[in-house]
Design a protein around this motif. Structure first.
Motif, mmCIF file in Angstrom:
data_model
loop_
_atom_site.group_PDB
_atom_site.id
_atom_site.type_symbol
_atom_site.label_atom_id
_atom_site.label_comp_id
_atom_site.label_asym_id
_atom_site.label_seq_id
_atom_site.Cartn_x
_atom_site.Cartn_y
_atom_site.Cartn_z
ATOM 1 N N ALA A 1 6.876 -26.661 15.321
ATOM 2 C CA ALA A 1 5.661 -27.345 15.755
ATOM 3 C C ALA A 1 4.472 -26.394 15.804
ATOM 4 N N TRP B 1 1.926 -26.820 13.054
ATOM 5 C CA TRP B 1 1.228 -28.084 12.915
ATOM 6 C C TRP B 1 -0.282 -27.881 13.080
ATOM 7 N N ALA C 1 -4.073 -29.389 17.557
ATOM 8 C CA ALA C 1 -3.076 -29.611 18.597
ATOM 9 C C ALA C 1 -2.986 -28.429 19.543
ATOM 10 N N VAL D 1 2.971 -28.375 22.580
ATOM 11 C CA VAL D 1 3.946 -29.329 22.074
ATOM 12 C C VAL D 1 4.563 -30.055 23.265
ATOM 13 N N LYS E 1 3.756 -40.730 22.878
ATOM 14 C CA LYS E 1 3.145 -41.228 21.643
ATOM 15 C C LYS E 1 1.862 -42.005 21.939
ATOM 16 N N THR F 1 -1.149 -39.337 22.975
ATOM 17 C CA THR F 1 -1.797 -38.397 22.055
ATOM 18 C C THR F 1 -1.389 -38.650 20.613
ATOM 19 N N GLN F 2 -2.343 -38.438 19.710
ATOM 20 C CA GLN F 2 -2.071 -38.516 18.278
ATOM 21 C C GLN F 2 -2.243 -37.163 17.609
ATOM 22 N N THR F 3 -2.451 -36.123 18.412
ATOM 23 C CA THR F 3 -2.687 -34.789 17.855
ATOM 24 C C THR F 3 -1.652 -33.761 18.319
ATOM 25 N N PRO G 1 1.770 -32.177 18.865
ATOM 26 C CA PRO G 1 3.106 -32.435 18.308
ATOM 27 C C PRO G 1 4.083 -32.904 19.381
ATOM 28 N N GLY H 1 2.455 -38.510 10.978
ATOM 29 C CA GLY H 1 1.908 -38.463 12.330
ATOM 30 C C GLY H 1 2.237 -37.174 13.053
ATOM 31 N N ASN H 2 2.352 -37.254 14.364
ATOM 32 C CA ASN H 2 2.583 -36.063 15.187
ATOM 33 C C ASN H 2 3.953 -36.070 15.853
#
Length: 270
Positions: free
Chosen positions: A13, A16, A20, A91, A104, A107-109, A111, A134-135
């Motif tokens: 992660a 990513w 994030a 993360v 979920k 957050t969408q950013t 991980p 997605g993340n």
């Protein structure tokens, strides 16, 4: 999912999107969410720390961990996930379906790494197994498919039983509905009645066992919901659910299939 697999995902992660990890301190912080309590899952947290250490991450030295526990109250999860987002953790490690869904939604950013027993595609967690998108990413064991097998196993143990009880947690509808559907499909094939019992609190469990005895269920299947599983730990005081165990004495331990009541019934004095 093995501890090594989970830790590998956490390490991955780090690669990513930078968004994030924006405004992180020098030491990255992992957010850890669970529906249980710190006391009932202490052995899992210890294993989590050992896994991190084996991967070169030691809490307090080069990584921090922010724990969030809902203490069996799933309604707290959205607020707990929001706290981790505000904390800007690097993360989020989620342990089960309710925590995954809460993270979920928050957050969408950041991980999100998950270990889950349901189909992550069916529940909208990822786009596909090969390309999750997605993340979110993680590992699934598809344990939910085992509910039908457990019903078959109970039927083999108690072939004369005309009804099998299934204990679920209604506050986790995603998992409970899937578990009920899987168990019901097997019950129809076997020609037995499936008695669905709901419990989201310890008092609810006692009430469920009273109903179980009144309905003369021949056997009991305990679903893999996190709240129900958390009550299986040896450290749990027998008195916390002693009433339920006493109500269930009419059902021999061999007719209880799941995570904890077989042990409870064996240790409850007659």
């Amino acid at each position: 999912m093995t501890r090594r697999e989970f830790i590998t995902l956490l390490g991955g992660a780090a690669a990513w999107p930078p968004a994030a990890r924006a405004q992180q301190s020098t030491m990255p912080v992992i957010g850890y969410m669970d529906t249980a309590s710190a006391s009932t899952t202490a052995h899992l947290v210890e294993a989590f720390r050992r896994g991190l250490s084996a991967a070169g991450y030691d809490e307090g030295r080069n990584v921090g961990i922010e724990f969030r526990w809902s203490e069996g109250d799933y309604d707290k999860l959205p607020a707990l996930a929001a706290e981790l987002v505000r904390r800007q953790v690097a993360v989020i490690a989620t342990i089960n379906t309710p925590t995954i869904l809460a993270a979920k939604a928050a957050t969408q950013t950041i991980p999100i790494i998950f270990g889950v027993g349901v189909d992550p595609i069916k529940f909208g967690l990822v786009a596909s197994l090969n390309r999750p998108g997605g993340n979110l990413t993680g590992v699934t064991q598809l344990n939910i498919e085992m509910e039908a097998k457990r019903v078959q196993f109970l039927h083999e143990l108690v072939p004369a039983a005309t009804s099998i009880a299934l204990l679920i947690n209604p506050t986790s509808p995603a998992y409970s509905e899937a578990a009920t559907e899987s168990a019901q499909s097997a019950a129809r094939i076997l020609g037995v009645r499936l008695l669905v019992l709901n419990a989201s609190t310890e008092s609810g469990i006692e009430a469920a066992f009273v109903t179980l005895v009144q309905e003369r269920a021949g056997s009991l299947l305990v679903s893999g919901d996190s709240f129900l599983v958390s009550l299986s730990l040896p450290a749990r005081s027998t008195s916390r659910a002693g009433g339920a165990a006493r109500c269930a004495r009419a059902i021999p331990p061999t007719r209880v299939h799941g995570y904890w009541w077989a042990h409870e019934l064996r240790t409850e004095p007659s």
